[in-house]
Scaffold this motif. Structure first.
Motif, PDB file in Angstrom:
ATOM      1  N   ALA A   1      17.376  24.195  64.447  1.00 35.59           N
ATOM      2  CA  ALA A   1      18.084  23.798  63.157  1.00 35.59           C
ATOM      3  C   ALA A   1      17.520  22.476  62.349  1.00 35.59           C
ATOM      4  CB  ALA A   1      19.453  23.346  63.703  1.00 35.59           C
ATOM      5  N   TYR A   2      16.918  21.601  63.223  1.00 34.82           N
ATOM      6  CA  TYR A   2      16.385  20.677  62.554  1.00 34.82           C
ATOM      7  C   TYR A   2      15.073  20.712  62.263  1.00 34.82           C
ATOM      8  CZ  TYR A   2      20.732  18.425  63.296  1.00 34.82           C
ATOM      9  OH  TYR A   2      22.098  18.006  63.200  1.00 34.82           O
ATOM     10  N   ALA A   3      14.293  21.807  62.928  1.00 35.69           N
ATOM     11  CA  ALA A   3      12.776  22.019  62.529  1.00 35.69           C
ATOM     12  C   ALA A   3      12.690  22.665  61.062  1.00 35.69           C
ATOM     13  CB  ALA A   3      12.080  23.170  63.752  1.00 35.69           C
ATOM     14  N   VAL A   4      13.791  23.391  60.793  1.00 36.63           N
ATOM     15  CA  VAL A   4      13.698  23.974  59.479  1.00 36.63           C
ATOM     16  C   VAL A   4      13.790  22.922  58.193  1.00 36.63           C
ATOM     17  CG1 VAL A   4      15.061  25.305  57.795  1.00 36.63           C
ATOM     18  CG2 VAL A   4      14.783  26.040  60.100  1.00 36.63           C
ATOM     19  N   PRO A   5      14.209  21.839  58.213  1.00 33.46           N
ATOM     20  CA  PRO A   5      14.094  20.946  57.110  1.00 33.46           C
ATOM     21  C   PRO A   5      12.481  20.469  57.156  1.00 33.46           C
ATOM     22  CG  PRO A   5      16.056  20.525  58.074  1.00 33.46           C
ATOM     23  CD  PRO A   5      15.462  21.457  58.899  1.00 33.46           C
ATOM     24  N   LEU A   6      11.941  20.314  58.122  1.00 34.48           N
ATOM     25  CA  LEU A   6      10.454  19.857  58.058  1.00 34.48           C
ATOM     26  C   LEU A   6       9.592  20.971  57.582  1.00 34.48           C
ATOM     27  CD1 LEU A   6      10.371  18.257  61.855  1.00 34.48           C
ATOM     28  CD2 LEU A   6      10.602  17.088  59.592  1.00 34.48           C
ATOM     29  N   TRP A   7       9.858  22.237  57.797  1.00 33.29           N
ATOM     30  CA  TRP A   7       9.206  23.248  57.295  1.00 33.29           C
ATOM     31  C   TRP A   7       9.297  23.271  55.793  1.00 33.29           C
ATOM     32  CZ3 TRP A   7      10.313  27.702  54.203  1.00 33.29           C
ATOM     33  CH2 TRP A   7       9.540  28.841  54.202  1.00 33.29           C
TER      34      TRP A   7
ATOM     35  N   LEU B   1      15.178  16.730  53.908  1.00 37.52           N
ATOM     36  CA  LEU B   1      15.565  15.977  55.020  1.00 37.52           C
ATOM     37  C   LEU B   1      16.774  15.527  55.132  1.00 37.52           C
ATOM     38  CD1 LEU B   1      11.998  14.375  55.562  1.00 37.52           C
ATOM     39  CD2 LEU B   1      12.633  16.324  56.218  1.00 37.52           C
ATOM     40  N   LEU B   2      17.649  15.450  54.303  1.00 39.13           N
ATOM     41  CA  LEU B   2      19.165  15.049  54.298  1.00 39.13           C
ATOM     42  C   LEU B   2      19.757  15.324  55.676  1.00 39.13           C
ATOM     43  CD1 LEU B   2      20.241  15.062  50.816  1.00 39.13           C
ATOM     44  CD2 LEU B   2      19.923  13.061  52.168  1.00 39.13           C
ATOM     45  N   PRO B   3      19.457  16.620  56.177  1.00 42.33           N
ATOM     46  CA  PRO B   3      20.348  17.281  57.391  1.00 42.33           C
ATOM     47  C   PRO B   3      20.054  16.293  58.452  1.00 42.33           C
ATOM     48  CG  PRO B   3      19.472  19.123  56.318  1.00 42.33           C
ATOM     49  CD  PRO B   3      18.689  17.778  55.473  1.00 42.33           C
ATOM     50  N   PHE B   4      19.037  15.418  58.498  1.00 43.16           N
ATOM     51  CA  PHE B   4      18.603  14.606  59.584  1.00 43.16           C
ATOM     52  C   PHE B   4      19.843  13.425  59.696  1.00 43.16           C
ATOM     53  CE2 PHE B   4      14.708  16.626  59.654  1.00 43.16           C
ATOM     54  CZ  PHE B   4      14.288  16.867  61.063  1.00 43.16           C
ATOM     55  N   LEU B   5      20.584  13.159  58.707  1.00 45.29           N
ATOM     56  CA  LEU B   5      21.685  12.348  58.843  1.00 45.29           C
ATOM     57  C   LEU B   5      22.686  12.747  59.843  1.00 45.29           C
ATOM     58  CD1 LEU B   5      22.122  11.505  55.063  1.00 45.29           C
ATOM     59  CD2 LEU B   5      20.951   9.997  56.974  1.00 45.29           C
TER      60      LEU B   5
ATOM     61  N   LEU C   1      25.495  13.007  65.316  1.00 52.57           N
ATOM     62  CA  LEU C   1      26.632  13.982  65.858  1.00 52.57           C
ATOM     63  C   LEU C   1      26.151  15.026  66.818  1.00 52.57           C
ATOM     64  CD1 LEU C   1      29.527  14.847  65.877  1.00 52.57           C
ATOM     65  CD2 LEU C   1      29.072  15.825  63.683  1.00 52.57           C
ATOM     66  N   ALA C   2      24.903  15.677  66.408  1.00 57.80           N
ATOM     67  CA  ALA C   2      24.554  16.847  67.444  1.00 57.80           C
ATOM     68  C   ALA C   2      24.026  16.357  68.727  1.00 57.80           C
ATOM     69  CB  ALA C   2      23.148  17.193  66.706  1.00 57.80           C
ATOM     70  N   VAL C   3      23.599  14.885  68.670  1.00 54.62           N
ATOM     71  CA  VAL C   3      23.188  14.222  70.029  1.00 54.62           C
ATOM     72  C   VAL C   3      24.412  14.108  70.852  1.00 54.62           C
ATOM     73  CG1 VAL C   3      22.122  12.095  71.154  1.00 54.62           C
ATOM     74  CG2 VAL C   3      21.030  13.256  69.091  1.00 54.62           C
TER      75      VAL C   3
ATOM     76  N   LEU D   1      30.279  19.522  62.147  1.00 55.44           N
ATOM     77  CA  LEU D   1      28.622  19.380  62.336  1.00 55.44           C
ATOM     78  C   LEU D   1      28.254  20.320  61.307  1.00 55.44           C
ATOM     79  CD1 LEU D   1      25.908  18.297  62.889  1.00 55.44           C
ATOM     80  CD2 LEU D   1      25.839  19.739  65.148  1.00 55.44           C
ATOM     81  N   LEU D   2      28.531  21.645  61.586  1.00 58.56           N
ATOM     82  CA  LEU D   2      27.998  22.822  60.765  1.00 58.56           C
ATOM     83  C   LEU D   2      28.222  22.658  59.324  1.00 58.56           C
ATOM     84  CD1 LEU D   2      27.037  25.654  60.696  1.00 58.56           C
ATOM     85  CD2 LEU D   2      29.236  26.444  60.974  1.00 58.56           C
ATOM     86  N   ALA D   3      29.597  22.060  58.965  1.00 57.80           N
ATOM     87  CA  ALA D   3      29.785  21.756  57.523  1.00 57.80           C
ATOM     88  C   ALA D   3      29.120  20.723  57.139  1.00 57.80           C
ATOM     89  CB  ALA D   3      31.323  21.426  57.343  1.00 57.80           C
ATOM     90  N   LEU D   4      28.841  19.439  57.795  1.00 55.91           N
ATOM     91  CA  LEU D   4      28.030  18.319  57.307  1.00 55.91           C
ATOM     92  C   LEU D   4      26.792  18.863  57.068  1.00 55.91           C
ATOM     93  CD1 LEU D   4      27.809  15.309  56.925  1.00 55.91           C
ATOM     94  CD2 LEU D   4      27.293  15.100  59.172  1.00 55.91           C
ATOM     95  N   TYR D   5      26.148  19.532  57.991  1.00 53.38           N
ATOM     96  CA  TYR D   5      24.690  20.019  58.000  1.00 53.38           C
ATOM     97  C   TYR D   5      24.361  20.660  56.727  1.00 53.38           C
ATOM     98  CZ  TYR D   5      20.101  21.695  59.261  1.00 53.38           C
ATOM     99  OH  TYR D   5      18.769  22.090  59.193  1.00 53.38           O
ATOM    100  N   ALA D   6      25.351  21.711  56.353  1.00 57.57           N
ATOM    101  CA  ALA D   6      25.140  22.874  55.411  1.00 57.57           C
ATOM    102  C   ALA D   6      25.531  22.156  54.178  1.00 57.57           C
ATOM    103  CB  ALA D   6      26.393  23.754  55.478  1.00 57.57           C
ATOM    104  N   VAL D   7      26.219  20.954  53.858  1.00 55.74           N
ATOM    105  CA  VAL D   7      26.513  20.286  52.784  1.00 55.74           C
ATOM    106  C   VAL D   7      25.172  19.386  52.471  1.00 55.74           C
ATOM    107  CG1 VAL D   7      27.731  18.341  51.518  1.00 55.74           C
ATOM    108  CG2 VAL D   7      28.891  19.901  52.721  1.00 55.74           C
ATOM    109  N   LEU D   8      24.738  18.747  53.415  1.00 58.90           N
ATOM    110  CA  LEU D   8      23.302  17.974  53.247  1.00 58.90           C
ATOM    111  C   LEU D   8      22.158  18.791  52.986  1.00 58.90           C
ATOM    112  CD1 LEU D   8      23.976  15.621  56.291  1.00 58.90           C
ATOM    113  CD2 LEU D   8      23.891  14.907  54.025  1.00 58.90           C
TER     114      LEU D   8
END
Length: 311
Positions: free
Chosen positions: A245-251, A262-266, A270-272, A297-304
């Motif tokens: 999930a967090y590799a994709v924003p880097l792509w 890279l906003l999803p990294f915020l 919560l994931a940790v 987390l899913l909702a937050l990630y999707a918004v970011l």
């Protein structure tokens, strides 16, 4: 499980619908809309219809899961998860089954509009989504009972949901008439890659559920991946899906040099925190809240991610 003595009929239907799972339906649309805005193919009406259809399929799957788990004996008194209305005697089994098919019928009605927009590809995807929603716990070979539930969620609530929502917007802009085959530009590499984080985090909701229910599932013949391979496998799977999930924003960043993606990294803290819980607990007292937080987390990630893609 919740004490069912004072649960009203309206509350029982809300329990069966499991509104806390709706982020699974909303998240793909948010990401697809963000990507469509970036690519100049945003279409609000198809996007909203895609959300309504996805939400109905999600609720229909919840009803089917409640009904089939009860009639097949997978829900017992030892269950540590949220209340099930069929097994708990709150709603008659035939009513839950009827609600399942009515909800999927409503999804098909919404899908009729989407078929007019998206053509044959959406017709095929829609029918497969409904059939798989029923087959998740019902039919002659229930997917969830044979370790295929994770794959079902990853494909249909992640990859198909995001790319499908992007497709119905793009095809509105790029094509005329009812397409027989996806027009050029309506399914892109970016839309497929953008679907992977949603697929991964949505699947992790199921991983938490299966870790919590592993002992009961093992006794009732529900052969989830947690039952087949144990707690360690599920924990490694959980972290691996977060890594994806967090590799994709880097792509996206490597391709665009745009820091906004890279906003999803915020959402990483919560994931940790969720990973720590899964690595140390297997009981419902800890994992029921973790399920809800995984949905958040899913909702937050999707918004970011959606905002990052759009801007």
């Amino acid at each position: 499980m919740t004490d069912t003595a004072d649960v009203s009929r309206r509350e029982a239907w809300l329990i069966a619908a499991r509104p806390h799972t709706l982020p699974v339906a909303a998240a793909p649309i948010l990401v697809a809309v963000g990507l469509a805005v970036r690519d100049g193919v945003f279409a609000p009406v198809p996007a909203f219809a895609a959300f309504v259809g996805a939400a109905l399929i999600q609720v229909g799957t919840n009803f089917a899961n409640d009904y089939y788990d009860a009639v097949q004996g997978a829900d017992t008194e030892e269950r540590e998860g949220f209340t099930r209305v069929t097994a708990g005697g709150l709603i008659e089994p035939y009513e839950v089954k009827r609600a399942t098919y009515l909800t999927f019928g409503a999804a098909i009605l919404v899908g009729t509009y989407l078929v007019v927009v998206g053509g044959v590809p959406i017709l095929v995807v829609g029918l497969l989504s409904v059939a798989s929603g029923i087959a998740y716990t019902g039919g002659p070979y229930p997917l969830g009972y044979h370790g295929l539930g994770d794959l079902f969620v990853f494909v249909f609530f992640g990859v198909v949901a995001v790319t499908g929502a992007y497709y119905v917007q793009a095809v509105t802009v790029l094509a005329s008439g009812i397409p027989v085959w996806p027009p050029k530009g309506s399914i892109t590499t970016a839309s497929l890659v953008a679907s992977l984080p949603i697929a991964a985090i949505a699947t992790n909701i199921l991983v938490v559920n299966n870790v919590r229910d592993r002992e009961e599932d093992a006794t009732t013949g529900k052969r989830t991946l947690a039952v087949r391979f144990g707690y360690t496998f599920s924990r490694v799977q959980y972290v691996a899906l977060f890594v994806l999930a967090y590799a994709v924003p880097l792509w996206f960043y490597v391709r665009t040099s745009d820091l906004a993606v890279l906003l999803p990294f915020l959402s990483v803290p919560l994931a940790v925190s969720l990973s720590r819980t899964l690595f140390t607990r297997t009981d419902g007292e800890a994992l029921n809240p973790a399920l809800s937080r995984n949905g958040q987390l899913l909702a937050l990630y999707a918004v970011l991610f959606g905002v990052g893609l759009a801007v």
